[in-house]
Design a protein around this motif. Structure first.
Motif, PDB file in Angstrom:
ATOM      1  N   ALA A   1       0.886  -1.095   0.145  1.00  0.00           N
ATOM      2  CA  ALA A   1       0.029  -0.015   0.107  1.00  0.00           C
ATOM      3  C   ALA A   1       0.784   1.270  -0.132  1.00  0.00           C
ATOM      4  N   GLU A   2       1.878   1.105   0.716  1.00  0.00           N
ATOM      5  CA  GLU A   2       2.897   2.362   0.735  1.00  0.00           C
ATOM      6  C   GLU A   2       3.451   2.617  -0.377  1.00  0.00           C
ATOM      7  N   GLY A   3       3.822   1.613  -1.276  1.00  0.00           N
ATOM      8  CA  GLY A   3       4.782   1.664  -2.419  1.00  0.00           C
ATOM      9  C   GLY A   3       3.627   2.154  -3.681  1.00  0.00           C
ATOM     10  N   LEU A   4       2.515   1.820  -3.487  1.00  0.00           N
ATOM     11  CA  LEU A   4       1.619   2.311  -4.528  1.00  0.00           C
ATOM     12  C   LEU A   4       1.353   3.570  -4.229  1.00  0.00           C
TER      13      LEU A   4
ATOM     14  N   SER B   1       4.492   9.037 -18.625  1.00  0.00           N
ATOM     15  CA  SER B   1       3.764   8.031 -19.478  1.00  0.00           C
ATOM     16  C   SER B   1       4.365   6.638 -18.973  1.00  0.00           C
ATOM     17  N   LYS B   2       5.551   6.478 -18.439  1.00  0.00           N
ATOM     18  CA  LYS B   2       6.030   5.552 -17.727  1.00  0.00           C
ATOM     19  C   LYS B   2       5.423   5.303 -16.439  1.00  0.00           C
ATOM     20  N   LEU B   3       5.294   6.241 -15.737  1.00  0.00           N
ATOM     21  CA  LEU B   3       4.623   6.031 -14.398  1.00  0.00           C
ATOM     22  C   LEU B   3       2.960   5.576 -14.646  1.00  0.00           C
TER      23      LEU B   3
ATOM     24  N   ARG C   1       1.646   7.076  -6.920  1.00  0.00           N
ATOM     25  CA  ARG C   1       0.755   7.902  -7.141  1.00  0.00           C
ATOM     26  C   ARG C   1       1.142   9.452  -6.931  1.00  0.00           C
ATOM     27  N   GLU C   2       1.861   9.549  -5.512  1.00  0.00           N
ATOM     28  CA  GLU C   2       2.130  10.924  -5.294  1.00  0.00           C
ATOM     29  C   GLU C   2       3.083  11.407  -6.264  1.00  0.00           C
TER      30      GLU C   2
END
Length: 157
Positions: free
Chosen positions: A9-12, A64-66, A16-17
């Motif tokens: 959850a932290e990595g996701l 785009s990659k993100l 997003r941030e």
């Protein structure tokens, strides 16, 4: 080709941030830099304009990659993971059979890897070699220096 990656959850949240930072702050800055350079005259001899356009292109590629990474990201429910085998998010205690040195690693997605904090990517040679192993198994892992045998001592979450 889509590569599904598994995240905590932290990595996701961090992904997003970072994407929001790039879209909401960096993208307008890049547009502003292009506008300022364009106002300085002839575009055919304006190195500042060319540099701003190139920076914008690199930024858009990164965004785009993100976005692609986030589209293929899956959240891992840690409570459902089996602790009898090494999986993503497993905390593994291994022993190098050559020198007896013991190490602790947590297997994480590639973007969350941080060797200094003991997090290694499941795509790294050691991560790949440990996946699917159980306590007591010996993982023979091919590294740049040759082969290393690691005994799995403990698996936890």
């Amino acid at each position: 080709m889509s590569n599904v990656s598994y995240y905590t959850a932290e990595g996701l949240k961090n992904l997003r941030e970072e994407l929001n930072q790039l879209k909401d702050i960096e993208r307008p800055k890049a547009s502003q830099a292009i506008a300022e350079a364009r106002d300085k005259g002839d575009l055919s001899e304006n190195a500042e304009y060319d540099a701003a356009k190139e920076a914008q292109g690199l930024l858009e590629m990164k965004i785009s990659k993100l976005e692609e990474t986030l589209a293929n990201a899956r959240l891992i429910d840690e409570s459902q993971l089996d602790t009898s085998k090494v999986l993503v998010l497993s905390k593994v205690k291994i022993k190098n059979q050559a020198n007896g040195m013991e190490m602790n690693y947590t297997l994480v997605a590639e973007s969350e890897a941080d060797l200094a904090s003991g997090k290694i990517s499941v795509n790294s040679p050691i991560g790949k070699g440990l996946l699917g192993k159980s306590v007591g198994d010996v993982a023979e892992i091919q590294v740049p220096n040759g082969k290393i045998n690691f005994e799995i001592i403990e698996i936890s979450r």
